[in-house]
Design an enzyme around this catalytic site. Structure first.
Site, short mmCIF file in Angstrom:
data_model
loop_
_atom_site.label_atom_id
_atom_site.label_comp_id
_atom_site.label_asym_id
_atom_site.label_seq_id
_atom_site.Cartn_x
_atom_site.Cartn_y
_atom_site.Cartn_z
CD GLU A 53 -2.94 1.54 2.04
OE1 GLU A 53 -3.13 0.71 2.95
OE2 GLU A 53 -3.60 2.59 1.90
CD GLU A 103 1.89 8.60 4.47
OE1 GLU A 103 0.94 8.22 3.79
OE2 GLU A 103 2.46 9.70 4.28
CG ASP A 145 9.57 9.14 -3.24
OD1 ASP A 145 8.55 8.50 -3.58
OD2 ASP A 145 10.06 10.06 -3.91
CG ASP A 186 -1.14 13.84 -1.36
OD1 ASP A 186 -1.85 14.19 -0.41
OD2 ASP A 186 -0.08 13.18 -1.22
CE LYS A 204 -4.01 26.48 -6.21
NZ LYS A 204 -3.00 27.18 -5.41
CG ASP A 256 -11.88 12.20 -2.52
OD1 ASP A 256 -10.82 12.40 -3.17
OD2 ASP A 256 -12.09 12.70 -1.40
CE LYS A 290 -13.79 7.10 12.79
NZ LYS A 290 -12.72 7.37 13.74
CG PHE A 291 -12.02 11.48 3.83
CD1 PHE A 291 -12.09 12.85 3.96
CD2 PHE A 291 -11.74 10.93 2.58
CE1 PHE A 291 -11.90 13.66 2.87
CE2 PHE A 291 -11.55 11.75 1.48
CZ PHE A 291 -11.62 13.11 1.63
CD GLU A 292 -14.54 5.35 0.47
OE1 GLU A 292 -13.65 4.86 1.20
OE2 GLU A 292 -14.98 4.77 -0.53
C1 LIG Z 1 -4.41 12.20 0.66
S1 LIG Z 1 -3.43 11.13 1.65
C2 LIG Z 1 -4.39 9.62 1.72
C3 LIG Z 1 -4.00 8.72 2.84
C4 LIG Z 1 -4.73 7.38 2.94
N1 LIG Z 1 -4.43 6.51 1.82
C5 LIG Z 1 -6.23 7.57 3.08
O1 LIG Z 1 -6.96 7.06 2.23
O2 LIG Z 1 -6.66 8.23 4.04
C6 LIG Z 1 -2.08 10.67 0.58
C7 LIG Z 1 -0.86 10.19 1.36
O3 LIG Z 1 0.14 9.73 0.47
C8 LIG Z 1 1.42 10.06 1.02
N2 LIG Z 1 2.36 10.08 -0.12
C9 LIG Z 1 2.31 10.86 -1.21
N3 LIG Z 1 3.31 10.58 -2.05
C10 LIG Z 1 4.02 9.57 -1.48
C11 LIG Z 1 5.18 8.85 -1.87
N4 LIG Z 1 5.80 9.11 -3.04
N5 LIG Z 1 5.65 7.90 -1.04
C12 LIG Z 1 5.03 7.65 0.12
N6 LIG Z 1 3.92 8.29 0.56
C13 LIG Z 1 3.42 9.25 -0.24
C14 LIG Z 1 1.20 11.40 1.67
O4 LIG Z 1 2.13 11.64 2.70
C15 LIG Z 1 -0.24 11.25 2.23
O5 LIG Z 1 -0.24 10.81 3.56
#
Ligand SMILES: C[S@@+](CC[C@H](N)C(=O)[O-])C[C@H]1O[C@@H](n2cnc3c(N)ncnc32)[C@H](O)[C@@H]1O
Length: 233
Positions: free
Chosen positions: A63, A88, A115, A138, A142, A174, A212-214
């Site tokens: 994941e 993460e 990363d 994310d 924009k 979403d 929860k968000f969903e």
């Molecule tokens: C919008 S959040 C969604 C988190 C979770 N999957 C959820 O559904 O609640 C996106 C997450 O991806 C992580 N993230 C973004 N790019 C990443 C990368 N290249 N490697 C590891 N984590 C990353 C960010 O730190 C963030 O916590």
């Protein structure tokens, strides 16, 4: 600009995140200090031996960007027969998942806080993964930031290389414009087939926990799009 500085510029990859340290709770800090040495992996370890890492052979699921880890902990608890690697970059989220591993006594999760692109490139053997999950990445709303979206043609090929034949890449978002972007990139990617009956989106499979968000989004009438692409060649 000197040649060296110029080279550095061209080598610097666009990242899908901005590292914000955020505040760690005492519990998260303790978990990072005490539990990360057991459940965590670092880039310095180089290529990973999954049999040694988990002490067994099982389906291997990655994941990417697990956020606070609630979905990952739930999936790992519901499916003790699978092994999960979560990545993460946000350390409070890593601390939070470590706390859940401790509370639920989970033995089938390992965590990286680097990363995901670097972990995939440097640490995950080719044709190893049964599935890759990317839930609510994310969206970079924009237009000028769309290049930061993690789903891009080169990323699709990296995922393809790491999946077993028949392995799946499951994305959920979403944000409709990101769903369309995912669909476009993945449809054009070599070696994948969309598993959706209509060739677009599918209903949430039962193994992906409803966050929860969903749930809140559902009440407000917001959409969620799931896409599952299978590695066919
Ligand atoms: C919008 S959040 C969604 C988190 C979770 N999957 C959820 O559904 O609640 C996106 C997450 O991806 C992580 N993230 C973004 N790019 C990443 C990368 N290249 N490697 C590891 N984590 C990353 C960010 O730190 C963030 O916590």
């Amino acid at each position: 600009m000197s040649i060296d500085a110029n080279r550095k510029m061209t080598l610097r990859r666009i990242r899908s995140f901005v590292r914000r340290e955020g505040r760690l709770t005492k519990g998260q800090q303790r978990a990072l200090n005490e539990l990360f040495p057991t459940y965590g992996i670092t880039l310095q370890q180089g290529a990973l031996d999954f049999d040694a890492l988990f002490g067994r052979q099982a389906s291997r699921i990655l994941e990417i960007g697990f956020g606070n880890g609630a979905s990952l902990a739930q999936m790992a608890s519901n499916h003790p027969e699978n092994d999960y690697l979560g990545i993460e970059v946000h350390r409070p989220g890593v601390g939070n998942l470590l706390l859940q591993i401790e509370k639920l006594e989970l033995t089938n999760i390992r965590i990286s806080s680097d990363d995901a692109v670097e972990v995939l490139e440097q640490q995950i053997p080719d044709a190893l993964l049964d599935a890759v999950y990317l839930f609510f990445p994310d969206p970079w709303h924009k237009k000028k930031h769309h290049k930061r979206r993690i789903v891009q043609p080169a990323f699709a090929q990296l995922i393809h290389r790491k999946l077993k034949p028949g392995g799946i890449f499951h994305m959920a978002t979403d944000w409709e414009n990101y769903a369309e972007h995912m669909l476009e990139v993945m449809t054009a990617a070599d070696g994948f087939q969309n598993t959706a009956p209509e060739g677009k989106y599918i209903a949430r499979p039962e193994y992906r926990p409803l966050t929860k968000f969903e749930q809140r989004g559902h009440r407000l009438g917001h959409g969620v799009w799931d896409l599952i692409f299978k590695k066919i060649t």
